[in-house]
Design a protein around this motif. Structure first.
Motif, PDB file in Angstrom:
ATOM      1  N   ALA A  17      -4.624 -11.788   4.536  1.00  0.00           N
ATOM      2  CA  ALA A  17      -3.538 -10.821   4.649  1.00  0.00           C
ATOM      3  C   ALA A  17      -3.916  -9.670   5.569  1.00  0.00           C
ATOM      4  O   ALA A  17      -5.091  -9.491   5.914  1.00  0.00           O
ATOM      5  N   LEU A  18      -2.903  -8.914   5.920  1.00  0.00           N
ATOM      6  CA  LEU A  18      -3.095  -7.637   6.605  1.00  0.00           C
ATOM      7  C   LEU A  18      -2.987  -6.567   5.527  1.00  0.00           C
ATOM      8  O   LEU A  18      -2.018  -6.547   4.758  1.00  0.00           O
ATOM      9  N   ASN A  19      -3.981  -5.718   5.450  1.00  0.00           N
ATOM     10  CA  ASN A  19      -3.983  -4.662   4.458  1.00  0.00           C
ATOM     11  C   ASN A  19      -3.009  -3.566   4.878  1.00  0.00           C
ATOM     12  O   ASN A  19      -2.769  -3.349   6.060  1.00  0.00           O
ATOM     13  N   CYS A  20      -2.458  -2.899   3.912  1.00  0.00           N
ATOM     14  CA  CYS A  20      -1.554  -1.781   4.163  1.00  0.00           C
ATOM     15  C   CYS A  20      -2.379  -0.501   3.995  1.00  0.00           C
ATOM     16  O   CYS A  20      -2.942  -0.273   2.922  1.00  0.00           O
ATOM     17  N   PRO A  21      -2.472   0.337   5.044  1.00  0.00           N
ATOM     18  CA  PRO A  21      -3.273   1.564   4.943  1.00  0.00           C
ATOM     19  C   PRO A  21      -2.761   2.496   3.838  1.00  0.00           C
ATOM     20  O   PRO A  21      -1.544   2.523   3.555  1.00  0.00           O
ATOM     21  N   PRO A  22      -3.659   3.274   3.221  1.00  0.00           N
ATOM     22  CA  PRO A  22      -3.277   4.144   2.095  1.00  0.00           C
ATOM     23  C   PRO A  22      -2.092   5.079   2.380  1.00  0.00           C
ATOM     24  O   PRO A  22      -1.211   5.228   1.530  1.00  0.00           O
ATOM     25  N   ARG A  25       0.973   2.976   2.259  1.00  0.00           N
ATOM     26  CA  ARG A  25       1.270   2.576   0.870  1.00  0.00           C
ATOM     27  C   ARG A  25       2.028   3.680   0.149  1.00  0.00           C
ATOM     28  O   ARG A  25       3.013   3.428  -0.552  1.00  0.00           O
ATOM     29  N   LYS A  26       1.538   4.895   0.318  1.00  0.00           N
ATOM     30  CA  LYS A  26       2.150   6.046  -0.358  1.00  0.00           C
ATOM     31  C   LYS A  26       3.596   6.237   0.117  1.00  0.00           C
ATOM     32  O   LYS A  26       4.489   6.446  -0.691  1.00  0.00           O
ATOM     33  N   ALA A  27       3.827   6.153   1.424  1.00  0.00           N
ATOM     34  CA  ALA A  27       5.174   6.337   1.973  1.00  0.00           C
ATOM     35  C   ALA A  27       6.122   5.241   1.487  1.00  0.00           C
ATOM     36  O   ALA A  27       7.270   5.519   1.115  1.00  0.00           O
ATOM     37  N   ILE A  28       5.643   3.995   1.468  1.00  0.00           N
ATOM     38  CA  ILE A  28       6.484   2.879   1.008  1.00  0.00           C
ATOM     39  C   ILE A  28       6.781   3.014  -0.485  1.00  0.00           C
ATOM     40  O   ILE A  28       7.918   2.808  -0.921  1.00  0.00           O
ATOM     41  N   PRO A  44       2.088  -2.667  -7.853  1.00  0.00           N
ATOM     42  CA  PRO A  44       1.305  -1.440  -7.650  1.00  0.00           C
ATOM     43  C   PRO A  44       1.092  -1.190  -6.154  1.00  0.00           C
ATOM     44  O   PRO A  44       0.792  -2.117  -5.397  1.00  0.00           O
ATOM     45  N   ALA A  45       1.255   0.048  -5.732  1.00  0.00           N
ATOM     46  CA  ALA A  45       1.105   0.387  -4.308  1.00  0.00           C
ATOM     47  C   ALA A  45      -0.259  -0.030  -3.769  1.00  0.00           C
ATOM     48  O   ALA A  45      -0.371  -0.403  -2.594  1.00  0.00           O
ATOM     49  N   ASP A  46      -1.291  -0.007  -4.599  1.00  0.00           N
ATOM     50  CA  ASP A  46      -2.632  -0.437  -4.154  1.00  0.00           C
ATOM     51  C   ASP A  46      -2.658  -1.897  -3.740  1.00  0.00           C
ATOM     52  O   ASP A  46      -3.573  -2.329  -3.046  1.00  0.00           O
ATOM     53  N   ARG A 169      -4.834  -7.717  -9.643  1.00  0.00           N
ATOM     54  CA  ARG A 169      -5.368  -6.789  -8.635  1.00  0.00           C
ATOM     55  C   ARG A 169      -5.898  -7.585  -7.461  1.00  0.00           C
ATOM     56  O   ARG A 169      -6.347  -8.728  -7.611  1.00  0.00           O
ATOM     57  N   TYR A 170      -5.863  -6.963  -6.286  1.00  0.00           N
ATOM     58  CA  TYR A 170      -6.353  -7.617  -5.075  1.00  0.00           C
ATOM     59  C   TYR A 170      -7.532  -6.830  -4.527  1.00  0.00           C
ATOM     60  O   TYR A 170      -7.501  -5.601  -4.515  1.00  0.00           O
TER      61      TYR A 170
END
Length: 179
Positions: A17-22, A25-28, A44-46, A169-170
């Motif tokens: 996968a492509l990770n989503c930067p912190p 994540r918060k904005a989404i 979970p946003a994490d 969890r990932y």
């Protein structure tokens, strides 16, 4: 090796996968909160990410070989930038997600290269059509909510990663640059 013997082997549930930067994540997560969801289970946003290729149960003994093969994958010469500009529901899978209106060709080439690199391992019997998305909620069984602000997110990835899924969890096992 028989299927029964393979089932008894220790394994990890893995995917690329492509990770989503912190910050993203918060904005989404904040945008999702403004939707006022009354259905489904929010992811979970994490755990926000964009799956490239699901491998499933990978025997522990094969993980190093998988990583070696992934390290040889030809990647885009620059970071990927993927617009997440469409809110959609996949009724059969029961998910609410953000997706690009148009998948960038470099993303599609990366996924194809990963699929080819993983063929010798035989993880998936019937490959699924790649549909890039970021899952916002699972067990979602209704129509997409009205968004007061349209989704206008851009996932920028400089690396792709091998993730382990464990108890909801990932975590990243290894990652590789996209240049």
């Amino acid at each position: 090796m028989t299927d029964d013997a393979r089932r008894d082997e220790p394994f990890k549930r893995l995917f690329f996968a492509l990770n989503c930067p912190p910050v993203q994540r918060k904005a989404i997560a904040q945008w999702r909160g403004e939707l006022g969801l009354r259905a489904g289970k929010p992811v979970p946003a994490d755990n926000f990410h964009l799956t490239l290729l699901f491998l499933g149960a990978v025997p522990l003994a094969q993980i190093n070989e998988v990583c070696e093969a992934a390290g040889k994958v030809r990647t885009p010469a620059e970071p990927l930038r993927i617009a997440l500009d469409r809110l959609q529901v996949w009724h059969r899978a029961g998910i609410l997600s953000l997706a690009p209106e148009q998948a960038p060709p470099a993303l599609l080439r990366l996924v194809y290269a990963l699929e080819q690199a993983m063929l010798p391992f035989g993880f998936e019997e019937s490959p699924r059509e790649f549909r890039p998305h970021l899952t916002l909620a699972r067990d979602y069984r209704t129509e997409a909510p009205e968004a007061t602000t349209p989704p206008e997110f851009f996932l920028r990835a400089e690396r792709f990663a091998l993730f382990e899924s464990h108890k909801g969890r990932y975590r990243i096992l290894q990652d590789w640059p996209l240049n």
